[in-house]
Design an enzyme around this catalytic site. Structure first.
Site, PDB file in Angstrom:
ATOM      1  N   CYS A 256     -25.828   5.944   9.113  1.00  0.00           N
ATOM      2  CA  CYS A 256     -25.483   5.413   9.567  1.00  0.00           C
ATOM      3  C   CYS A 256     -24.227   4.840  10.664  1.00  0.00           C
ATOM      4  O   CYS A 256     -24.620   4.849  11.502  1.00  0.00           O
ATOM      5  CB  CYS A 256     -24.701   4.529   7.920  1.00  0.00           C
ATOM      6  SG  CYS A 256     -23.794   3.317   7.314  1.00  0.00           S
TER       7      CYS A 256
ATOM      8  N   ASP B  29     -27.476  -5.768   9.135  1.00  0.00           N
ATOM      9  CA  ASP B  29     -27.302  -5.548   8.013  1.00  0.00           C
ATOM     10  C   ASP B  29     -27.069  -5.835   7.047  1.00  0.00           C
ATOM     11  O   ASP B  29     -26.020  -6.835   6.488  1.00  0.00           O
ATOM     12  CB  ASP B  29     -26.083  -4.571   8.929  1.00  0.00           C
ATOM     13  CG  ASP B  29     -26.165  -4.328  10.697  1.00  0.00           C
ATOM     14  OD1 ASP B  29     -26.823  -3.023  10.106  1.00  0.00           O
ATOM     15  OD2 ASP B  29     -24.584  -4.256  11.166  1.00  0.00           O
TER      16      ASP B  29
ATOM     17  N   HIS C 285     -21.381  11.118   7.392  1.00  0.00           N
ATOM     18  CA  HIS C 285     -20.230  10.881   6.317  1.00  0.00           C
ATOM     19  C   HIS C 285     -19.810  12.244   6.406  1.00  0.00           C
ATOM     20  O   HIS C 285     -18.832  12.607   6.387  1.00  0.00           O
ATOM     21  CB  HIS C 285     -21.069  11.113   4.862  1.00  0.00           C
ATOM     22  CG  HIS C 285     -21.421   9.394   4.459  1.00  0.00           C
ATOM     23  ND1 HIS C 285     -23.225   9.770   4.583  1.00  0.00           N
ATOM     24  CD2 HIS C 285     -21.095   8.333   3.988  1.00  0.00           C
ATOM     25  CE1 HIS C 285     -22.972   7.934   4.369  1.00  0.00           C
ATOM     26  NE2 HIS C 285     -22.032   7.862   4.353  1.00  0.00           N
TER      27      HIS C 285
ATOM     28  N   GLY D 202     -25.410   0.839  15.064  1.00  0.00           N
ATOM     29  CA  GLY D 202     -24.123  -0.323  15.739  1.00  0.00           C
ATOM     30  C   GLY D 202     -22.995   0.130  16.335  1.00  0.00           C
ATOM     31  O   GLY D 202     -23.521  -0.401  17.454  1.00  0.00           O
TER      32      GLY D 202
ATOM     33  N   ARG E 114       0.837  -0.792  -0.386  1.00  0.00           N
ATOM     34  CA  ARG E 114       0.208  -0.063  -0.021  1.00  0.00           C
ATOM     35  C   ARG E 114       1.444   1.551   0.333  1.00  0.00           C
ATOM     36  O   ARG E 114       0.546   2.472   0.752  1.00  0.00           O
ATOM     37  CB  ARG E 114      -1.348   0.429   1.309  1.00  0.00           C
ATOM     38  CG  ARG E 114      -1.741  -0.638   0.837  1.00  0.00           C
ATOM     39  CD  ARG E 114      -2.786  -1.113   2.202  1.00  0.00           C
ATOM     40  NE  ARG E 114      -2.546  -1.627   3.286  1.00  0.00           N
ATOM     41  CZ  ARG E 114      -3.262  -1.015   4.762  1.00  0.00           C
ATOM     42  NH1 ARG E 114      -3.483   0.094   5.059  1.00  0.00           N
ATOM     43  NH2 ARG E 114      -2.435  -1.561   6.035  1.00  0.00           N
TER      44      ARG E 114
ATOM     45  N   HIS F   2     -30.586  -2.894   7.356  1.00  0.00           N
ATOM     46  CA  HIS F   2     -29.798  -1.761   7.889  1.00  0.00           C
ATOM     47  C   HIS F   2     -29.470  -1.890   6.259  1.00  0.00           C
ATOM     48  O   HIS F   2     -28.601  -2.546   6.106  1.00  0.00           O
ATOM     49  CB  HIS F   2     -28.713  -0.926   8.385  1.00  0.00           C
ATOM     50  CG  HIS F   2     -28.223  -0.064   8.314  1.00  0.00           C
ATOM     51  ND1 HIS F   2     -28.604   1.224   7.729  1.00  0.00           N
ATOM     52  CD2 HIS F   2     -26.861  -0.006   7.949  1.00  0.00           C
ATOM     53  CE1 HIS F   2     -27.727   1.899   7.462  1.00  0.00           C
ATOM     54  NE2 HIS F   2     -26.593   1.171   8.021  1.00  0.00           N
TER      55      HIS F   2
ATOM     56  N   LYS G 173      -0.818   4.678  -0.840  1.00  0.00           N
ATOM     57  CA  LYS G 173      -2.138   4.787   0.385  1.00  0.00           C
ATOM     58  C   LYS G 173      -0.707   5.709   0.989  1.00  0.00           C
ATOM     59  O   LYS G 173      -1.499   6.676   1.435  1.00  0.00           O
ATOM     60  CB  LYS G 173      -2.563   3.405   0.342  1.00  0.00           C
ATOM     61  CG  LYS G 173      -3.393   4.316   1.979  1.00  0.00           C
ATOM     62  CD  LYS G 173      -3.473   2.820   3.183  1.00  0.00           C
ATOM     63  CE  LYS G 173      -4.410   3.104   3.836  1.00  0.00           C
ATOM     64  NZ  LYS G 173      -5.961   3.661   3.604  1.00  0.00           N
TER      65      LYS G 173
END
Ligand code: GLN
Ligand code: ZN
Length: 781
Positions: A749, A622, A717, A455, A23, A664, A26
């Protein structure tokens, strides 16, 4: 093909992972975002990665100078790259471009990630994969022009290192089909209507590539295989002809290879065949060798190279190499010019199985990650050139691995098979909803507009550290357990204090909602370095579902009962559903998905039975990926919805009437899947709704949905804290459309990516808004 067409390489791949074996990309990109490195340093790291990739691919058997190595690097996303290359930057980012339209790296990332009030481009799923692309915004005002020559420079960079590579970019038809109308666009505007303006920019880019010496260019047109595109098929086919006739007519250009991964081209094949493009790929993992072609198409194809995508780019199995070679040779009936490739880019699989020394050796011998798949391509290419005999040894080895896999312990477990075979209709059905509703009211005593969360609570540094320390053996299992219990107690106390009605334990013990279950079920393996790009710098590490699935022992029961021991309020047990577990894992390819889904469902059914027996009265399963796995071809959708919904029901239908089942889903487009959602038969469904200001409640109202529904009132978000007034307004909007007795109050969420301060403030406002509406409602009755 004409005499002047350069030969297409016999073996190639449609694309290669760009995140780096460890990675590296990243890390480099995130360091740049954090301001700890400069753009030049990031460019240098990226160049090193590209150089390493080329060397690696050559080492694995792709040619250095025959355009067989694709130049498929991206700093963030290939669709964003195309948007930036053609100058399609939304007006809110216009200031990022210099006079010639070009955008620097910082600007590029700003478009991808947003900045302050400027929302980023929307992100959505790339076909039926787990990769997410950025959605370009196109309007009548979009001024297309060649605004980046990055792809030319990368070709030149390769040339300087002694390579002749093949530049890859998203094709013009797919680019527009994946775009959405810009904010400025009038009602009913179709991005595809701008094709004639876009194609000249592609022509210019092709001219630049030709000038740089590129013999081939790859234009990716996966949208041609999808039937989930919001545009009449006739218009799509007309666009294909228009675009590729125009590109083909250019005098100075590389030979054009159109790649069509993720399914069969169907009627787009004749359309493409009628244009001057020199090579076309066919996904022969998802689709079959086309037959019954009209005479004109058959004749045109004889002059083109057909690139058989016979190595699965989307999964990690070593697979049936004999069958792959067989399918390839079938293509000979269509064209004498054949090449072998992967079915899709290898973007969807991890780099190298050699990076997994801890994986069971026998399992490893059945797998092929990106590098092994390149090796398979090279083998088949060798076979195409020198005949079957030349690769007999490799074919035999693959055959033996396949046979070994078929007979290995754990792959087919008789007890799992017998249980599945004995299932009847009744196992999929709960009692009448109204009886359930009444039983649940009596058991749970919930107030009007019950509040709950989805959750997870914030995953703090302490939680992550504890998990890492446990993995490294730095703390004992008991110490870890103690820390998680402390965290659960904190989370439960917090919810008590806030006044939340249905409490969760917060999921601190879960690294990931799928991997956690994979680690605790038989039939799965997890990798150490098997990272796959999900979007931007984000990667996931899908588990490998290789055998029959069963549950050796309860998984979540201790955590949930501990949480329940701390409160009088109902604690909601928390599981990931069968479809999502499949969607976010690499799944065995030797039986239908439906069968695998039923096995997972039965394991979850046992878990739910144990939760119920231990006194847990509410269980959430979910299924955020339900929509995601929907097949691209309409003909396959009913069957999918049938088994996916069936597996959810199988997992949940074993409970008593008074046990409340929640589900969900992570999105708000109810449209296509509304019937499926109803058929899940959950007592309560929570969905995302805050970002779209509750638009979805009208769909729910129209559909006559009668069960409990929790449209999210808090956009998780974003770090923004919604005010009491805002939540009140959202709830009032919901109440205008949906009867109050159905409505639940919850965030969009899970809260795991949020910080504690904003979470507490937001939940406090949510509870307060709910209370004020309850009071108003009480006053009016
Ligand atoms: N229960 C999960 C959570 O809260 C659900 C996450 C999801 O749907 N993606 O984190
Ligand atoms: Zn969600």
């Amino acid at each position: 093909m004409t005499d002047t067409t350069p030969a297409f390489p016999t073996g190639t791949i449609l694309g290669y992972p760009r995140i780096g074996r460890r990675r590296e990309l990243k890390k480099a990109v995130e360091a740049f975002w954090a301001g700890s490195t400069t753009a030049d340093e990031l460019e240098a790291t990226a160049a090193e990665l590209r150089a390493a990739t080329r060397e690696r691919l050559a080492g694995l058997g792709l040619g250095r100078d025959d355009a067989s190595i694709p130049e498929s690097f991206s700093f963030y996303d290939q669709v964003l790259d195309a948007a930036v290359a053609v100058g399609a930057v939304p007006s809110r980012f216009a200031d990022l471009a210099s006079a010639d339209g070009s955008i620097d790296l910082a600007g590029y990332f700003t478009i991808a990630r947003g900045e302050g009030e400027r929302a980023p481009l929307e992100m959505t799923k790339w076909f039926d994969s787990n990769y997410h692309y950025l959605v370009p915004e196109i309007g009548p005002e979009t001024e297309f022009r060649l605004a980046s020559d990055r792809i030319v420079r990368e070709f030149e960079e390769a040339a300087a290192a002694g390579f002749v590579t093949r530049p890859v970019l998203v094709g013009p038809v797919t680019f527009l089909l994946l775009s959405k109308p810009s904010d400025e666009a009038p009602e009913g505007f179709r991005p595809l209507s701008r094709l004639a303006d876009l194609v000249p920019v592609y022509r210019e880019l092709l001219a630049r590539l030709a000038e740089a010496g590129a013999p081939w260019v790859q234009l990716d047109e996966p949208a041609l295989v999808s039937e989930s595109i919001d545009e009449p098929r006739e218009a799509v086919l007309a666009a294909v002809r228009q675009a590729y006739d125009a590109l083909g007519a250019a005098s100075a250009r590389p030979a054009i290879f159109v790649a069509a991964p993720y399914g069969s081209l169907d009627d787009a094949l004749p359309a493409l065949a009628s244009t001057p493009v020199e090579a076309i790929s066919l996904d022969l993992v998802r689709g079959t060798v086309p037959s019954g072609l009209d005479a004109g198409t058959a004749t045109s194809l004889l002059t083109k190279t057909l690139v058989g995508g016979v190595i699965d780019g989307h999964n990690i199995w070593r697979g049936d190499l004999d069958a792959a070679f067989g399918r390839l040779t079938e293509l000979l009936s269509l064209s004498p010019n054949l090449a072998v490739s992967t079915s899709t880019s290898l973007l969807h699989v991890p780099h190298d199985i050699e990076d997994e020394p801890e994986l069971d050796a026998r399992l490893r011998s059945w797998l092929a990650f990106a590098d092994q798949k390149v090796g398979q391509v090279a083998t088949l290419a060798h076979g195409l050139t020198d005949g079957h005999e030349a690769i007999e040894e490799q074919l035999r080895a693959a055959r033996e691995a396949l046979a070994d896999r078929a007979g290995a312990p754990g792959v087919r477990v008789p007890s799992v098979r017998e249980r599945e075979a004995a299932l009847t209709e009744a196992d999929y059905r709960r009692g009448d909803y109204s009886a359930r509703l009444q039983a649940q009211e009596e058991a749970l005593h919930l107030p009007f507009l019950p509040t709950t969360t989805i959750g997870s609570f914030p995953q703090t540094g302490d939680i992550r550290r504890a998990r890492a320390q446990l993995a490294k053996g730095l703390i004992s299992e008991a110490e870890y357990l103690g820390r998680m219990r402390d965290e659960i107690k904190r989370v439960v106390d917090l919810q008590e204090e806030l006044g939340i009605d249905v409490v969760v334990h917060g999921e601190p013990e879960r690294n990931d909602m799928v991997q956690y279950f994979a680690e605790n079920l038989d039939g799965f393996a997890v990798t150490k370095n098997g990272w796959v790009q999900s979007y931007g710098s984000r990667c996931t590490r899908p588990s490998i579902l290789w055998g029959d699935v069963s549950r050796p022992k309860p998984i979540t029961v201790d955590w949930s009962t501990y949480a329940q021991s701390l409160t009088e309020k109902p604690v909601k047990g928390m599981l990931t559903g069968p479809v999502t577990i499949l969607a976010w894992s690499f799944v065995r390819d030797d039986q239908p998905l439906a069968e695998t889904a039923r096995q997972v469902a039965l394991a979850l059914r046992d878990e739910i039975a144990d939760l119920e027996a231990a006194g847990i009265r509410v269980v959430q399963v979910d299924e955020p990926a339900l929509r995601e796995l929907l097949p691209l071809k309409k003909a396959a959708q009913d069957d999918y919805l049938d088994w996916s919904v069936g597996s959810f029901r199988l997992s949940t239908a074993g409970v008593r009437d008074e046990t409340q089942i929640h589900t969900h889903l992570c999105y708000s487009e109810f449209g296509v899947v509304i019937d499926a959602i109803r058929n899940l038969d959950a007592d309560v469904t929570s969905i995302e709704a805050a970002r779209s200001r509750m638009e979805v409640v009208h769909d729910i109202q129209r559909s006559g949905f009668e069960h409990g529904i929790g449209p999210g009132v808090y956009d998780i978000h974003s770090p923004r804290v919604p005010s009491v007034a805002e939540v009140t307004e959202l709830l009032e909007t919901a109440l205008d459309a949906i009867p109050g007795r159905q409505l639940w109050v919850n965030p969009d969420c899970g809260l795991k990516t949020r910080g504690y301060d904003e979470t507490v403030a937001s939940l406090r406002n949510i509870v307060e808004a709910t209370r004020s509406i309850r009071e108003k409602a009480a006053a009016t009755v």
